[in-house]
Motif scaffolding. Structure first.
Motif: not given
Lengths: 251, 421
Positions: B357-364
């Motif tokens: 789910p984190g792909w392409g998103l900032s960690c926050k």
């Protein structure tokens, strides 16, 4: 097994000879001349009309035989199932249109039937032939071979290699989209969420869904196929330039 | 003589990262999240613009993008060709082996490789290009890797530095390796239980005979048990171990050849829905509204429900300037992911799986998204699974399934429930 390799077109070298063989074998798909030629020979034994009709499946059969050793039975049958689906859809649609709008198709019933028959067998042959053609060439070996050619041929060859890779990529895109589609609509041809619609309402909703799905598929296939083209162009040009420099420095 | 530099650029959204990548490389990289009109406009501009060749070694924002040829052997052969006149098969195997890749994947189609394998192949290709590439531009070069494989990146970095070539790294904020500014937030999620039945499922991939021979392969998950799993749970394991295949089997998109794998929620639901790694492709290049309207075209109630979930989740990102522009029809990868999740939640499955789910998103953003989705899903009685190798997700997970390779074709599954929940 090794004896069969002789009949595997994708193993023929050099690549230009393979290309020429493909064009010769595929000629009946683009020109009526080979079918007429075969029907002339057959008319010595049969009624000329029957000879013409039988020449189309004969040509298709020959093209299937040509593709089969390379593809292997399983892949060949996969391609053929798609080809039959496409051929039947095309012919049934054409026939319906012909009956609904006879004023557009100004031809007698016999000529129209022969035309549909030719179309049917052409689609059945074009599908495996074109997929075998596309997958029988490796773009990188074409680029490598092109470094020895002069500029105009090199440019044309680079475009050919790129077009080939893009066509190869279509297959990957379609299988990826199929997987996504299967997750969204497990029955593939019916929407997942039908609500509590009664029969007539459901049919109306289904037709609308189907129409939108076709549009979505067309757009998604085009977009996902085109998406990597800029990166491919860049990479192919770099490869070509690098190989050329390498080639000259060796000389 | 060139002086080698090592620059790290961080961005808070995928769209800004892509802009930077395009500016650095001169290579057009379409943002599919903005819809088809924007794509065709961008593509037309690229076609009509004068082309500049960028002779860089690249890791594109989507790792498959820089791999233009059909299989790893051809990718490496072409990358090595300018250096070695006729690279042998052994030479190609050596490059694969050097980056922890099994030589048997050399003829496997690129698209069937896992995210981690694709990234490692990009590393091998970058090494092959090290002699002639002007510089190395890598976006998200670590994201897909299991932490045990980070040393491959260090090796590559050392190689480029020793050849006096600059490296530009473009990453999203909070990247586990380059920008480890992980938030200290507490994510309190009340666990939800569901039944998972694993009965030695086995998947077979038939041999490919054309155009290049690739041997048949099978993955057998050697586990026979019924587990009461606590949600949110994590499906984790090394790169290429078969996490995505396992999630594919759970969501019935990968056919199981023998054995069985099933889920059952407390409310009796038994279906599982999956949000793919490639969320952009999964949207079929549609914008969020059109996607939701299309899927629920015959079910008005569920459509309203999905729209409601979409609005509810998107409102959690009020300070997200890109999402605020959605009135002008500018969409982001985040809004696409939310649309996909909302669509699946409205279906009320037993289990919702989010693959990386984190792909392409900032960690926050990724953490906030998963947290809010977990709360909403549990409120609806839907269990949530996160498929990832990233350590970040451990703090969300009430339990985890670890996939471990026993042999080439066998995988073991270990279940662990965390006590503090």
């Amino acid at each position: 097994m090794n004896r069969l390799n002789f009949f595997k077109i994708h193993l023929v070298k050099p690549f230009w000879l393979r290309f020429i063989i493909f064009i010769i074998v595929g000629l009946p798909l683009f020109s009526n001349f080979p079918a007429l030629f075969i029907s002339q020979i057959l008319s010595k034994f049969f009624n000329p009309e029957f000879a013409l009709i039988i020449s189309y499946p004969l040509i298709s059969f020959f093209i299937w035989l040509f593709c089969l050793p390379s593809l292997g039975l399983n892949k060949f049958l996969d391609y053929m199932s798609a080809a039959f689906l496409m051929a039947l859809t095309t012919v049934i649609t054409s026939s319906l249109l012909q009956n609904l709008f006879p004023f557009i198709f100004m031809e007698n019933a016999y000529a129209a039937s022969v035309r549909l028959l030719r179309l049917y067998f052409n689609v059945l042959a074009v599908f495996p032939w074109s997929l075998t053609f596309i997958n029988s060439f490796s773009p990188d070996s074409i680029i490598n071979a092109l470094t020895q050619l002069r500029t105009p041929f090199r440019e044309a060859g680079l475009h050919f290699a790129l077009a080939l890779r893009v066509f190869q990529h279509v297959g990957t895109v379609v299988s990826k989209l199929l997987l996504i589609w299967k997750e969204r609509y497990p029955s593939l041809l019916v929407m997942r969420h039908t609500g509590e619609n009664k029969k007539l309402k459901f049919i109306f909703a289904w037709v609308r869904w189907l129409a939108y799905s076709v549009i979505d598929w067309v757009y998604a296939s085009i977009i996902l196929t085109f998406e990597p083209i800029p990166a491919m162009v860049n990479e192919f040009e770099i490869l070509s330039e690098r190989n050329k420099k390498n080639d000259f420095s060796e000389k | 003589m060139n002086s080698a530099t090592y620059n790290i650029y961080t961005f808070d959204t995928f769209e800004k990262l892509v802009d930077r990548f395009v500016a650095s490389t001169g290579l057009y990289f379409p943002k599919l999240s903005e819809g088809k009109d924007s794509f065709f406009k961008g593509f037309y501009n690229w076609l009509s613009a004068e082309k500049k060749n960028s002779n860089f070694a690249l890791i594109a924002p989507e790792p498959s993008q820089a791999l233009s040829l059909p299989n790893p052997a051809q990718v490496l052969y072409s990358a090595l060709k300018p250096v070695i006149n006729s690279p042998s098969e052994d030479c190609i195997f050596e490059y694969l082996y050097k980056y922890g890749l099994d030589p048997s994947i050399s003829t496997q189609p690129i698209t069937t490789l896992s995210g981690g394998e694709m990234l490692l192949l990009n590393y091998a290709k970058a090494e092959a290009q090290a002699d002639y590439a002007e510089r190395f531009i890598a976006s998200n070069p670590i994201f897909w890797l299991n932490s045990s494989r980070y040393h491959y990146w260090l090796n590559l970095k050392e190689l480029y530095s020793s050849k006096q070539k600059s490296i530009d790294v473009i990453v999203l904020n909070g990247d586990t390796y380059f920008d480890n500014t992980d938030s200290e937030n507490d994510f309190n999620i009340k666990p939800l239980e569901f039944k998972l039945s694993i009965q030695e499922p086995k998947v077979c991939f038939p041999e490919i005979r054309f155009p290049i021979y690739h041997a048949a392969r099978a993955i057998s998950y050697k586990c026979h048990k019924e587990i009461i799993v606590k949600s949110p749970f994590l499906i984790t394991g090394d790169n290429g171990v078969g996490k995505s295949i396992f999630s594919g089997m759970l969501s019935s998109i990968v056919d199981i050849n023998s054995g069985n794998l099933s889920v059952e929620a407390i409310n009796g639901a038994a279906s599982c829905r999956l949000v793919f790694q490639e969320a952009v492709s999964q949207c079929f290049a549609l914008t969020p509204e059109i996607l939701i309207s299309g899927v629920f075209c015959a079910d008005y109630e569920k459509k309203l429900l999905a729209q409601n979930f979409f609005q509810r989740l998107i409102s959690e990102f009020n300070n997200h300037e890109e999402l605020q522009m959605s009135d002008n029809n500018i969409y982001t990868l985040l809004s696409l992911k939310i649309a996909l999740i909302a669509e699946r939640l409205a279906d009320k499955p037993a289990l919702l799986l989010l693959d990386e789910p984190g792909w392409g998103l900032s960690c926050k953003d990724a953490q906030l998204l998963v947290y809010k989705v977990a709360l909403l899903a549990h409120e609806l009685g839907i269990a949530l699974g996160i498929v990832s190798h990233q350590p970040t997700w451990h703090k969300f997970a009430a339990s985890k399934l670890t996939l471990k390779r026993l042999s080439q074709n066998e995988v073991d599954i270990e279940y662990e429930s965390f006590k503090f929940f």
